[in-house]
Design an enzyme around this catalytic site. Structure first.
Site, short mmCIF file in Angstrom:
data_model
loop_
_atom_site.label_atom_id
_atom_site.label_comp_id
_atom_site.label_asym_id
_atom_site.label_seq_id
_atom_site.Cartn_x
_atom_site.Cartn_y
_atom_site.Cartn_z
N HIS A 191 -1.59 -9.61 3.02
CA HIS A 191 -1.89 -9.93 1.62
C HIS A 191 -1.03 -11.07 1.07
CE1 HIS A 191 -4.88 -7.09 0.35
NE2 HIS A 191 -4.16 -6.01 0.62
N GLU B 272 0.80 -4.85 -2.45
CA GLU B 272 1.23 -6.11 -1.87
C GLU B 272 1.97 -7.04 -2.82
OE1 GLU B 272 -3.14 -6.85 -3.22
OE2 GLU B 272 -2.00 -5.22 -2.36
N ASN B 273 2.73 -6.55 -3.77
CA ASN B 273 3.46 -7.42 -4.67
C ASN B 273 4.26 -8.44 -3.86
OD1 ASN B 273 2.74 -5.37 -6.70
ND2 ASN B 273 4.42 -4.21 -5.80
N GLU C 180 -0.13 -5.02 4.24
CA GLU C 180 0.45 -5.59 3.02
C GLU C 180 0.97 -6.99 3.28
OE1 GLU C 180 -0.26 -3.98 0.39
OE2 GLU C 180 -0.93 -2.26 1.57
N GLY D 160 -1.21 3.96 -0.72
CA GLY D 160 -0.40 3.86 0.48
C GLY D 160 0.67 2.80 0.30
N ALA D 161 0.28 1.66 -0.29
CA ALA D 161 1.22 0.57 -0.52
C ALA D 161 0.56 -0.45 -1.43
CB ALA D 161 1.64 -0.07 0.80
N GLU E 205 -8.84 -7.32 0.49
CA GLU E 205 -8.67 -6.03 1.16
C GLU E 205 -9.32 -6.00 2.55
OE1 GLU E 205 -6.55 -4.11 0.33
OE2 GLU E 205 -6.22 -4.44 -1.79
#
Length: 833
Positions: free
Chosen positions: A303, A268-269, A300, A265-266, A322
């Protein structure tokens, strides 16, 4: 075991021996637009201290050209996954020149060519351990360091990474982009994006802190990108988390990039979050879709603190990022955005994922025992995300919200840019709450399973009866009809439950709802009087969270074979048309179709399919024009039409324009493909019709939909081709493999697919050995035979007990899903007699 499958033990030994000071990674992507070029130059320079004489770097690529250790050229010792180096000093500089390979599986550096305009787009995706597919590194989360990225790319491209550009030079048609060094981060959250991306800019400010914002997507999707909503939710989230965590956003800028063929889905960089393009709506979208997207955006963002600022030491504590992101993302959406009912969706959708996972034989504690990377990959599941988030919600109820957030603030201050374990978090929360959380942790974080809470008549009135001794802080709500007929709560009390029945009095109420407010993680069973109330009046319950908990209770009881499928379907037919929460409506419609396909005995399935198709058409006809409910019912029509062709002429007429679509229903490309694929599955759409749809939507999404629709046709030759492609065509991208598998299994046509059961089990070991784990998992999960016998699965597991643990887990889970199907089907005659 392959040397690519890193173990906890060996990475712990490496961590003890090394301290990494910096990375400089230079990538030459200037030839990426040429499809004949399969690889790219990757040059890594790492400065680190060592107490060992030797170590290894992780790299999975084409080949390694050279290795230099402290200025000395040394022999290349590379086995395809590890580069061995020795002769290390106390302080070292190692440079590795290699050739990496562009990916088509969504792992490493993925390369995509847009069929609309022929443009090439690149993005990276690494979690848990695919940075090594792009550059040589120490691929483990606890060896953090600052990263400086240098990227050579086409001069006209956007190039984005975790930090802002330090400077850019150009020579001819190639630019060289040097980024500012990152703060210390783990390898798996570094990122590089390159291509002619469209972008929209914004800004967020708080006091002296100003954060530049960006939203990126492919040019051909720019007309569909609602960047304003992305930016609004982003600002709302930064406001919320800044206040909640009392730790300023540390990563400089905040870019969000929507990318094609994405496996997640995505991701978190920090400073460069990536999302699936499915969050770009090409047509109408329900409120639930917007809410889900907002929840992902803020998941995200959470995160940036939980996971990026403070990172788990090893994947055992994946939940430390998570579970917190899932909880915090939902909390932020509910309290800071336009979707205050986010906890309703969490209760009905996210927790259902957790309940399903937690009842498998492969369930695991939230704080899991992860021995290697393959195990880590499979633990990105409903327990780590949704159960963990639900347990955190229970923890907030247990220690109090103020103590919980103050503990989080202490945790960030104490461990910023470091790595932690479960114990570090517990210490922080114990300091602020004054509670001993070790017993709580044992019950909730270090054990498996889901409690079932039942209302029963005791000697002194009604009582809550738990199925185990796990402690719960929960509420009970008593609901009755008001003068208008609406079902409303008239009383609520909180109770502590831990193993023994707890009396709740003998208040007379039409509905007694355990876990009112959804404070704890547990399956709830309704008493007979409450069941009678909700079967008659479920849609009259005013509070959407209470409705969601009732729907969840009914579905869990149905899945467990304790509530007749026929009664569940009757409730769905009777109350779904009045459901006003689009998330609940979508969940109920999906569950009803799933129940028909998996839990209804075969002798009754044809009749139930027909009845459900009529229900969906009726729901579509009665929905308000242009509403989210209308769109949900239209999608349900398409879903039901995959299994019953009674509505095929009407769908065909809508698609070819010979009959109008329902008033207000926009036939966007995705809805058209849903209808066309249903027609193909039941034999009412041939290849020319599907190619006509492609002519309307010759996009990446359209081409993927065409693959699925073509493979859905109920012909032996079509299924043979799809099977062969899924098992042998390694040129298929991740999206195209998934579409091929979906087409092969479409419509539940066991008469066409059962002949491949033996071939499936015969191929498993080879698939696991030859494919990347992402692609292998698609095949193992997607093609598992859902027939009427466990014999093949049992025989394979008995004969292959030496198979890789991750593969054994997937097969065991597939077997358990099938066993549940068979068990629930067999229970139906007893339940209805």
């Amino acid at each position: 075991m392959s040397s690519a499958n890193l173990t906890r033990a060996e990475t712990s030994t490496r961590s003890d021996a090394l301290t990494v000071h910096s990375y400089r990674v230079e990538l030459d992507l200037s030839a990426a637009a040429d499809p004949s070029v399969q690889g790219f130059s990757s040059r890594t320079t790492v400065e680190f201290a060592a107490t060992a004489e030797s170590t290894w770097f992780d790299f999975i690529g084409s080949h390694v050209e050279s290795v230099t250790v402290n200025g000395r050229s040394v022999d290349v010792r590379y086995d395809g996954a590890r580069i061995l180096v020795d002769g290390l000093d106390a302080l070292n500089t190692v440079t590795i020149a290699a050739t990496a390979t562009y990916s088509r599986t969504g792992e490493g550096l993925h390369r995509f060519t847009d069929p609309v305009d022929g443009e090439t787009y690149l993005y990276t995706q690494y979690e848990p351990a695919d940075a090594r597919r792009v550059f040589a590194c120490f691929e483990q989360p606890d060896l953090k360091a600052p990263f400086t990225f240098v990227v050579h790319a086409a001069a006209e491209w956007s190039v984005v990474s975790n930090r802002s550009v330090a400077y850019r030079t150009a020579e001819g048609d190639v630019q060289r982009v040097v980024f500012e060094p990152t703060l210390p981060i783990s390898t798996y959250i570094t990122a590089v994006i390159a291509g002619p991306y469209h972008h929209a800019d914004g800004v967020w400010s708080r006091g002296e802190l100003t954060v530049p914002l960006g939203v990126y997507c492919r040019r051909s999707l720019a007309k569909h990108l609602d960047a304003d909503e992305f930016l609004e939710v982003t600002r709302q989230g930064l406001d919320f988390f800044t206040d909640a965590f009392d730790y300023p956003y540390p990563w400089g800028k905040y870019d969000q990039v929507l990318v094609p063929e994405y496996n997640l889905g995505a991701m978190e960089n920090p400073g460069c979050v990536t999302f699936t393009e499915r969050y770009i709506f090409r047509g109408a979208a329900t409120a639930s879709q917007h809410e889900r997207r907002a929840t992902t955006i803020l998941h995200e963002m959470a995160h940036m603190w939980f996971g990026d600022l403070v990172t788990m030491k090893w994947w055992d504590d994946l939940w430390l990022k998570e579970s917190f992101a899932d909880y915090m993302g939902t909390l932020a959406v509910a309290e800071a955005t336009a979707w205050p009912d986010a906890w309703v969706s969490f209760a009905e959708r996210r927790k259902m994922w957790a309940y399903l996972q937690d009842q498998l034989p492969t369930t695991h504690p939230i704080a899991a025992d992860i021995v290697d990377l393959e195990a880590a990959k499979l633990n990105f599941d409903g327990i780590t995300y949704a159960k963990g988030a639900a347990v955190l919600k229970q923890l907030v109820a247990y220690v109090g919200r103020d103590a919980f957030f103050e503990g989080a603030r202490h945790y960030f201050r104490e461990h910023a840019f470091g790595n932690t374990t479960l114990n570090d978090l517990l210490e922080a929360l114990e300091q602020t709450s004054g509670r001993d959380l070790r017993a709580w942790s044992t019950h909730w974080l270090e054990t498996t399973g889901v409690t079932t809470l039942t209302v029963a008549q005791g000697p002194n009135g009604l009582a809550i009866v738990p199925s185990d001794d796990r402690p719960h802080r929960l509420a009970v709500g008593w609901y009755d009809a008001d003068p208008s007929g609406a079902i409303v709560r008239r009383a609520r009390r909180e109770f502590d439950v831990a193993g023994e029945p707890v009396g709740i009095g003998d208040k007379d109420a039409a509905l007694v709802l355990l876990n009112d407010g959804d404070l704890t993680y547990a399956k709830v069973r309704l008493d007979e009087r409450s069941l009678a109330t909700v079967e008659a009046k479920l849609s009259a319950i005013v509070d959407p969270l209470a409705r969601g908990l009732v729907w969840s209770s009914l579905w869990n009881a149905t899945r467990d074979g304790e509530y007749p499928v026929a009664r569940y379907l009757a409730v769905a037919r009777g109350h779904a048309t009045a459901e006003t929460n689009s998330g609940l409506l979508a969940a109920v419609l999906g569950n009803a179709l799933f129940a028909i396909q998996h839990y209804v005995p075969e002798s009754a399935r044809t009749a139930e399919r027909s009845a459900w198709l009529k229900t969906t058409w009726s729901g579509l006809a009665s929905a308000d024009p242009g509403s989210g409910g209308q769109l949900a019912w239209a999608r349900a029509v398409a879903g039901a039409a995959n299994y019953d062709d009674g509505g095929a002429p009407d769908i065909l007429a809508i698609l070819d324009g010979s009959a109008p679509a329902p008033d207000g229903l926009a036939l966007d490309p995705d809805l058209r493909w849903s209808f066309a694929s249903a027609l193909a599955t039941t034999g009412h759409a041939d290849e020319p019709l599907l190619l006509t749809e492609l002519a309307r939507d010759d996009t990446a999404s359209g081409r993927t939909a065409l693959i699925e629709a073509l493979a859905s046709r109920p012909l032996e030759s079509v299924k043979a081709d799809a099977w062969h492609a899924a098992l042998t065509d390694t040129s298929l991208t991740n999206d195209h493999l998934e579409a091929t598998i979906a087409g092969f299994t479409a419509g539940g046509r066991r008469d066409l697919t059962a002949r491949y059961d033996d071939a499936y089990f015969a191929a498993l070991r080879e698939v696991w050995a030859q494919r990347s784990i992402e692609m292998a998992e698609l095949i193992v999960d997607g093609l598992f035979p859902r027939g009427d016998s466990l014999a093949n699965a049992d025989a394979w597991m008995s004969a292959n007990d030496d198979a890789p643990a991750a593969l054994l887990r997937l097969v065991a889970e597939g077997r358990d899903h099938l066993a549940r199907d068979l068990r629930v089907r067999a229970a139906q005659p007893r339940l209805t007699s």
